[in-house]
Design an enzyme around this catalytic site. Structure first.
Site, PDB file in Angstrom:
ATOM      1  N   VAL A  78       0.857  -1.180   0.000  1.00 44.04           N
ATOM      2  CA  VAL A  78       0.000   0.000   0.000  1.00 44.04           C
ATOM      3  C   VAL A  78       0.894   1.230   0.000  1.00 44.04           C
ATOM      4  O   VAL A  78       1.834   1.325   0.794  1.00 44.04           O
ATOM      5  CB  VAL A  78      -0.936   0.022   1.228  1.00 44.04           C
ATOM      6  CG1 VAL A  78      -1.789   1.296   1.226  1.00 44.04           C
ATOM      7  CG2 VAL A  78      -1.821  -1.207   1.258  1.00 44.04           C
ATOM      8  N   CYS A  79       0.613   2.153  -0.901  1.00 44.00           N
ATOM      9  CA  CYS A  79       1.308   3.439  -0.952  1.00 44.00           C
ATOM     10  C   CYS A  79       2.825   3.225  -1.027  1.00 44.00           C
ATOM     11  O   CYS A  79       3.311   2.570  -1.933  1.00 44.00           O
ATOM     12  CB  CYS A  79       0.902   4.269   0.264  1.00 44.00           C
ATOM     13  SG  CYS A  79       1.240   6.032   0.118  1.00 44.00           S
ATOM     14  N   GLY A  80       3.586   3.714  -0.049  1.00 46.40           N
ATOM     15  CA  GLY A  80       5.038   3.595  -0.079  1.00 46.40           C
ATOM     16  C   GLY A  80       5.560   2.208   0.203  1.00 46.40           C
ATOM     17  O   GLY A  80       6.783   2.000   0.153  1.00 46.40           O
TER      18      GLY A  80
END
Length: 344
Positions: A118-120
């Site tokens: 997720v995301c980074g």
């Protein structure tokens, strides 16, 4: 039973981890406990401090990279503009330098495990050299950094590359988890969770399947040519160009001050036969300078490094006698100062 391990590390983003955790818990309740989920770390049971106000969450177990099911890796929360120890790149680098990178590498080699980010979280894996050549997505601010690691950035809400599923943006944790519930347990369970949360998944999940879109735009002369980037740069033979190039010739000891520590890099630069060529040595690894260009008394080039993380860096330096100054940069990451001196 489908098992889900949500990985925590110091500085993790709360929503990246908690949103998927709640989706998977709700899916388990709707699927008559056919799914279980827990927080884990690379070190084992412990309290983990988030990057948002230092909230502590208790992880109940140690990540098992051989357990069939899903492993979900969140991103980090920290300074976006700064390059200090509390910056997102620094937090991700500290997590990357634990046992976590090796564990995820092992998990990606298992046939019955799906690694989700997720995301980074995708940046954490990519910085460890785990996403070379693989399509993935991250937060929009980190897409250029993702590309600089050798991954293939895809601008989509969720990207499905088989045993690797990634989501872009903080709230994409809901979309990633709901998609994985649908993929593993079926659409009715995923739909029931959507109804419970009053949330509908966003966007088309990108996969390398079906017809490819027609590319209407062709490359123009001012667009990058990857093949050309790998050839030495011809700069011509006028006397002033030869003089400028000679300023950089020789062996240099340089230091690059990055957010995750100092890199010691030895440069060897030559200007012969109408070409600037060079190589860089870091530790026991030596690689060629890509596309060295001399312009306005400055020398630029690209360089692929693997330590302390996998990155493609762009350098720009100037020389004054036996002293070199400049910077190195990867995507949207803050520029890192370079200093050095000629040793021969």
């Amino acid at each position: 039973m489908l098992t889900v391990q949500v990985v925590l590390f110091d500085g993790f983003d709360l929503l990246d981890a908690i949103a998927p955790y709640e989706v998977f818990c709700a899916a388990g309740m709707n699927a008559d406990n056919a799914l279980s989920v827990e927080f884990v770390t690379a070190e084992g049971p412990r309290a983990v401090t988030s990057g948002i106000n230092g909230v502590k969450i208790e992880a109940s177990g140690r990540l098992n990279p051989e357990r069939a099911g899903i492993i979900l890796v969140p991103g980090a929360a920290g300074d976006v503009e700064e390059d200090g120890p509390d910056s997102i790149p620094a937090i991700l680098a500290r997590a990357m330098n634990t046992e976590l990178t090796g564990m995820i590498r092992q998990a990606l080699g298992q046939k019955d495990i799906v690694v989700a980010t997720v995301c980074g979280g995708s940046l954490l894996l990519a910085m460890g050299g785990l996403l070379e050549g693989r399509p993935a997505v991250t937060h929009h601010l980190g897409m250029s950094v993702l590309e600089a690691t050798g991954a293939v950035p895809v601008s989509a809400r969720v990207v499905d590359d088989g045993n690797l599923v990634s989501g872009g943006g903080v709230t994409s944790g809901l979309d990633v988890a709901l998609y994985l519930v649908e993929r593993e347990l079926g659409p009715r369970i995923s739909h029931a969770v959507e109804q419970l949360f009053e949330f509908e998944r966003r966007g088309t999940v990108w996969r390398a399947a079906g017809m490819a879109p027609v590319r209407l735009k062709t490359r123009t002369d001012d667009e990058p040519n990857i093949a050309a980037d790998k050839t030495p740069m011809t700069y011509g033979t006028p006397d002033n160009k030869l003089t400028q190039a000679s300023v950089f010739e020789g062996d240099w000891d340089t230091t690059v001050a990055t957010p995750v520590g100092k890199l010691q890099v030895k440069l060897s630069i030559s200007a012969r036969n109408g070409m600037i060529q060079g190589k860089a040595t870091q530790g026991n690894e030596t690689v060629a300078l890509l596309n060295p260009v001399l312009l306005d008394n400055k020398l630029t080039w690209s360089l692929q490094i693997t330590k302390p993380m996998r990155l493609n860096l762009k350098f720009e330096v100037a020389a004054d006698g036996d002293h070199m100054t400049g910077f190195a940069k990867a995507g949207m990451l803050p520029a890192s100062k370079l200093t050095g001196h000629r040793v021969s």
